[in-house]
Design a protein around this motif. Structure first.
Motif, PDB file in Angstrom:
ATOM      1  N   THR A 145      28.571  43.824  37.155  1.00 46.84           N
ATOM      2  CA  THR A 145      27.589  43.130  36.556  1.00 46.84           C
ATOM      3  C   THR A 145      27.447  41.765  36.997  1.00 46.84           C
ATOM      4  O   THR A 145      28.424  41.138  37.057  1.00 46.84           O
ATOM      5  CB  THR A 145      27.356  43.703  35.182  1.00 46.84           C
ATOM      6  N   LYS A 146      26.189  41.208  36.718  1.00 48.36           N
ATOM      7  CA  LYS A 146      25.965  39.590  36.852  1.00 48.36           C
ATOM      8  C   LYS A 146      26.615  39.119  35.742  1.00 48.36           C
ATOM      9  O   LYS A 146      26.907  39.507  34.704  1.00 48.36           O
ATOM     10  CB  LYS A 146      24.380  39.695  36.684  1.00 48.36           C
ATOM     11  N   LYS A 147      26.826  37.836  36.150  1.00 52.59           N
ATOM     12  CA  LYS A 147      27.568  36.924  35.307  1.00 52.59           C
ATOM     13  C   LYS A 147      28.441  37.560  34.340  1.00 52.59           C
ATOM     14  O   LYS A 147      28.528  37.362  33.034  1.00 52.59           O
ATOM     15  CB  LYS A 147      26.459  36.192  34.404  1.00 52.59           C
ATOM     16  N   SER A 148      29.526  38.125  34.909  1.00 50.76           N
ATOM     17  CA  SER A 148      30.523  38.794  33.993  1.00 50.76           C
ATOM     18  C   SER A 148      31.677  38.676  34.440  1.00 50.76           C
ATOM     19  O   SER A 148      32.194  38.549  35.701  1.00 50.76           O
ATOM     20  CB  SER A 148      30.132  40.245  33.772  1.00 50.76           C
ATOM     21  N   GLU A 149      32.826  38.946  33.403  1.00 56.20           N
ATOM     22  CA  GLU A 149      34.308  39.091  33.889  1.00 56.20           C
ATOM     23  C   GLU A 149      34.316  40.639  34.368  1.00 56.20           C
ATOM     24  O   GLU A 149      34.004  41.431  33.766  1.00 56.20           O
ATOM     25  CB  GLU A 149      35.392  38.515  32.872  1.00 56.20           C
ATOM     26  N   PHE A 150      35.471  40.794  35.243  1.00 59.41           N
ATOM     27  CA  PHE A 150      35.805  42.142  35.570  1.00 59.41           C
ATOM     28  C   PHE A 150      37.335  42.001  36.050  1.00 59.41           C
ATOM     29  O   PHE A 150      37.776  41.169  36.575  1.00 59.41           O
ATOM     30  CB  PHE A 150      34.812  42.785  36.783  1.00 59.41           C
ATOM     31  N   ALA A 151      38.129  43.109  36.086  1.00 56.88           N
ATOM     32  CA  ALA A 151      39.363  43.526  36.379  1.00 56.88           C
ATOM     33  C   ALA A 151      39.367  44.329  37.609  1.00 56.88           C
ATOM     34  O   ALA A 151      38.668  45.409  37.474  1.00 56.88           O
ATOM     35  CB  ALA A 151      40.117  43.938  35.280  1.00 56.88           C
ATOM     36  N   ILE A 152      40.083  44.072  38.686  1.00 60.68           N
ATOM     37  CA  ILE A 152      40.497  44.803  39.543  1.00 60.68           C
ATOM     38  C   ILE A 152      41.668  45.422  39.509  1.00 60.68           C
ATOM     39  O   ILE A 152      42.908  44.664  39.604  1.00 60.68           O
ATOM     40  CB  ILE A 152      40.186  44.050  41.068  1.00 60.68           C
ATOM     41  N   PRO A 153      42.083  46.470  39.453  1.00 58.07           N
ATOM     42  CA  PRO A 153      43.333  47.238  39.402  1.00 58.07           C
ATOM     43  C   PRO A 153      44.045  47.101  40.629  1.00 58.07           C
ATOM     44  O   PRO A 153      43.387  47.589  41.759  1.00 58.07           O
ATOM     45  CB  PRO A 153      43.237  48.735  38.795  1.00 58.07           C
ATOM     46  N   SER A 154      45.239  46.570  40.880  1.00 56.24           N
ATOM     47  CA  SER A 154      45.659  46.379  42.199  1.00 56.24           C
ATOM     48  C   SER A 154      47.171  46.885  42.331  1.00 56.24           C
ATOM     49  O   SER A 154      48.096  46.770  41.260  1.00 56.24           O
ATOM     50  CB  SER A 154      45.733  44.760  42.249  1.00 56.24           C
ATOM     51  N   LYS A 155      47.495  47.269  43.528  1.00 60.01           N
ATOM     52  CA  LYS A 155      49.035  47.832  43.634  1.00 60.01           C
ATOM     53  C   LYS A 155      49.294  46.920  44.933  1.00 60.01           C
ATOM     54  O   LYS A 155      48.198  46.795  46.018  1.00 60.01           O
ATOM     55  CB  LYS A 155      48.855  49.313  43.780  1.00 60.01           C
ATOM     56  N   MET A 156      50.497  46.789  45.023  1.00 63.08           N
ATOM     57  CA  MET A 156      50.769  46.024  46.440  1.00 63.08           C
ATOM     58  C   MET A 156      52.339  46.088  46.702  1.00 63.08           C
ATOM     59  O   MET A 156      53.158  46.361  45.848  1.00 63.08           O
ATOM     60  CB  MET A 156      50.628  44.562  46.096  1.00 63.08           C
ATOM     61  N   GLN A 157      52.734  46.139  47.533  1.00 68.02           N
ATOM     62  CA  GLN A 157      54.106  46.384  48.360  1.00 68.02           C
ATOM     63  C   GLN A 157      54.565  45.055  48.990  1.00 68.02           C
ATOM     64  O   GLN A 157      53.722  44.431  49.677  1.00 68.02           O
ATOM     65  CB  GLN A 157      54.058  47.501  49.723  1.00 68.02           C
ATOM     66  N   ILE A 158      55.725  44.465  48.325  1.00 64.22           N
ATOM     67  CA  ILE A 158      56.118  43.240  48.767  1.00 64.22           C
ATOM     68  C   ILE A 158      57.325  43.272  49.457  1.00 64.22           C
ATOM     69  O   ILE A 158      58.188  44.262  49.421  1.00 64.22           O
ATOM     70  CB  ILE A 158      56.239  42.387  47.507  1.00 64.22           C
ATOM     71  N   ASP A 159      57.416  42.285  50.512  1.00 66.95           N
ATOM     72  CA  ASP A 159      58.642  42.316  51.168  1.00 66.95           C
ATOM     73  C   ASP A 159      59.646  41.376  50.521  1.00 66.95           C
ATOM     74  O   ASP A 159      59.507  40.411  50.131  1.00 66.95           O
ATOM     75  CB  ASP A 159      58.110  41.561  52.582  1.00 66.95           C
ATOM     76  N   MET A 160      60.718  42.048  49.992  1.00 67.11           N
ATOM     77  CA  MET A 160      61.619  41.347  49.314  1.00 67.11           C
ATOM     78  C   MET A 160      62.486  40.236  49.758  1.00 67.11           C
ATOM     79  O   MET A 160      62.700  39.220  49.302  1.00 67.11           O
ATOM     80  CB  MET A 160      62.803  42.324  48.622  1.00 67.11           C
ATOM     81  N   LYS A 161      62.947  40.176  51.139  1.00 63.72           N
ATOM     82  CA  LYS A 161      63.437  39.134  51.850  1.00 63.72           C
ATOM     83  C   LYS A 161      62.663  37.950  51.581  1.00 63.72           C
ATOM     84  O   LYS A 161      63.201  36.546  51.519  1.00 63.72           O
ATOM     85  CB  LYS A 161      63.845  39.421  53.378  1.00 63.72           C
ATOM     86  N   ASN A 162      61.198  37.898  51.784  1.00 64.71           N
ATOM     87  CA  ASN A 162      60.415  36.601  51.334  1.00 64.71           C
ATOM     88  C   ASN A 162      60.274  36.237  50.201  1.00 64.71           C
ATOM     89  O   ASN A 162      60.268  35.117  49.709  1.00 64.71           O
ATOM     90  CB  ASN A 162      58.911  36.817  52.122  1.00 64.71           C
ATOM     91  N   LEU A 163      60.489  37.365  49.230  1.00 66.21           N
ATOM     92  CA  LEU A 163      60.483  36.857  47.925  1.00 66.21           C
ATOM     93  C   LEU A 163      61.844  36.315  47.286  1.00 66.21           C
ATOM     94  O   LEU A 163      61.854  35.128  46.406  1.00 66.21           O
ATOM     95  CB  LEU A 163      60.251  38.258  46.963  1.00 66.21           C
ATOM     96  N   PHE A 164      62.744  36.608  48.145  1.00 73.43           N
ATOM     97  CA  PHE A 164      63.959  35.957  47.681  1.00 73.43           C
ATOM     98  C   PHE A 164      64.314  34.468  48.209  1.00 73.43           C
ATOM     99  O   PHE A 164      64.789  33.656  47.481  1.00 73.43           O
ATOM    100  CB  PHE A 164      65.295  36.772  48.241  1.00 73.43           C
ATOM    101  N   LYS A 165      63.578  34.153  49.155  1.00 75.75           N
ATOM    102  CA  LYS A 165      63.258  32.728  49.748  1.00 75.75           C
ATOM    103  C   LYS A 165      62.712  31.795  48.530  1.00 75.75           C
ATOM    104  O   LYS A 165      63.083  30.679  48.457  1.00 75.75           O
ATOM    105  CB  LYS A 165      62.389  32.402  50.916  1.00 75.75           C
TER     106      LYS A 165
END
Length: 149
Positions: free
Chosen positions: A85-105
Motif C-alpha cells: 500500500t502507499k506510504k506504508s511500512e511492509f515486511a518481506i519474509p526472507s530465506k537465504m542460503q549463505i556460504d559459510m567460508k565467506n562468513l568466516f572471513k
C-alpha cells in the motif's frame, strides 16, 4: 481530429504514470538460523521497508547479492507477488542460503568491532495495473552486531 485525440490521450497517460521510487530499508526482524552447516547454512528473517510512493504497487520479484564487509555472503531471490500500500511500512519474509567460508572471513573483524557493513545489490520488479518495470537497487549500511547478546 481523429489523430489528435489518441495522441492527447497517450500524452495524458504518459504524464499521469509516475516512475515508482525505490523502497527505503528500515529494519531487520525475526532473524533465525534454520540450519547450520560447515559449507552452507540457511537463515530466515523479515526485511522491513517503507514505500515512499503516493500509490500502491505490486512487488513481483527480488534478486540480489548480499555482502558483509565487501565479502560475498550469498544470493537472495524472492519470487512471489505482494501488494504494497502507499506510504506504508511492509515486511518481506526472507530465506537465504549463505556460504559459510565467506562468513568466516568476517568473524574476526566482527568480534573486534561489533559492527558490520551490510550491502545488497540487485533488481526488483514493481508495477501497477499489470505493467511492471525493473528497478535496480543498492543498499549499504553499517549495523551493530554482537555475538554475545
Amino acid at each position: 481530429m481523429k489523430i489528435i485525440t489518441p495522441v492527447l490521450l497517450l500524452m495524458l497517460l504518459t504524464l499521469s504514470c509516475k516512475k515508482p521510487q525505490s523502497f527505503e530499508y528500515r529494519d531487520l526482524k525475526n532473524f533465525k538460523i534454520d540450519s547450520l552447516g560447515f559449507a552452507k547454512s540457511n537463515i530466515s528473517m523479515d526485511l522491513v521497508y517503507f514505500n515512499p510512493n503516493n500509490f500502491g504497487v505490486d512487488l513481483r520479484h527480488v534478486d540480489c547479492d548480499i555482502y558483509i564487509d565487501h565479502n560475498y555472503l550469498g544470493k537472495y531471490v524472492l519470487d512471489t507477488t505482494m501488494h504494497i500500500t502507499k506510504k506504508s511500512e511492509f515486511a518481506i519474509p526472507s530465506k537465504m542460503q549463505i556460504d559459510m567460508k565467506n562468513l568466516f572471513k568476517n568473524t574476526f573483524n566482527t568480534l573486534i568491532s561489533n559492527e558490520v557493513l551490510l550491502e545488497a545489490k540487485g533488481n526488483t520488479r514493481v508495477g501497477k495495473g499489470g505493467i511492471f518495470i525493473t528497478v535496480p537497487f543498492s543498499y549499504s549500511g553499517r549495523h551493530s552486531f554482537s555475538m554475545f547478546k
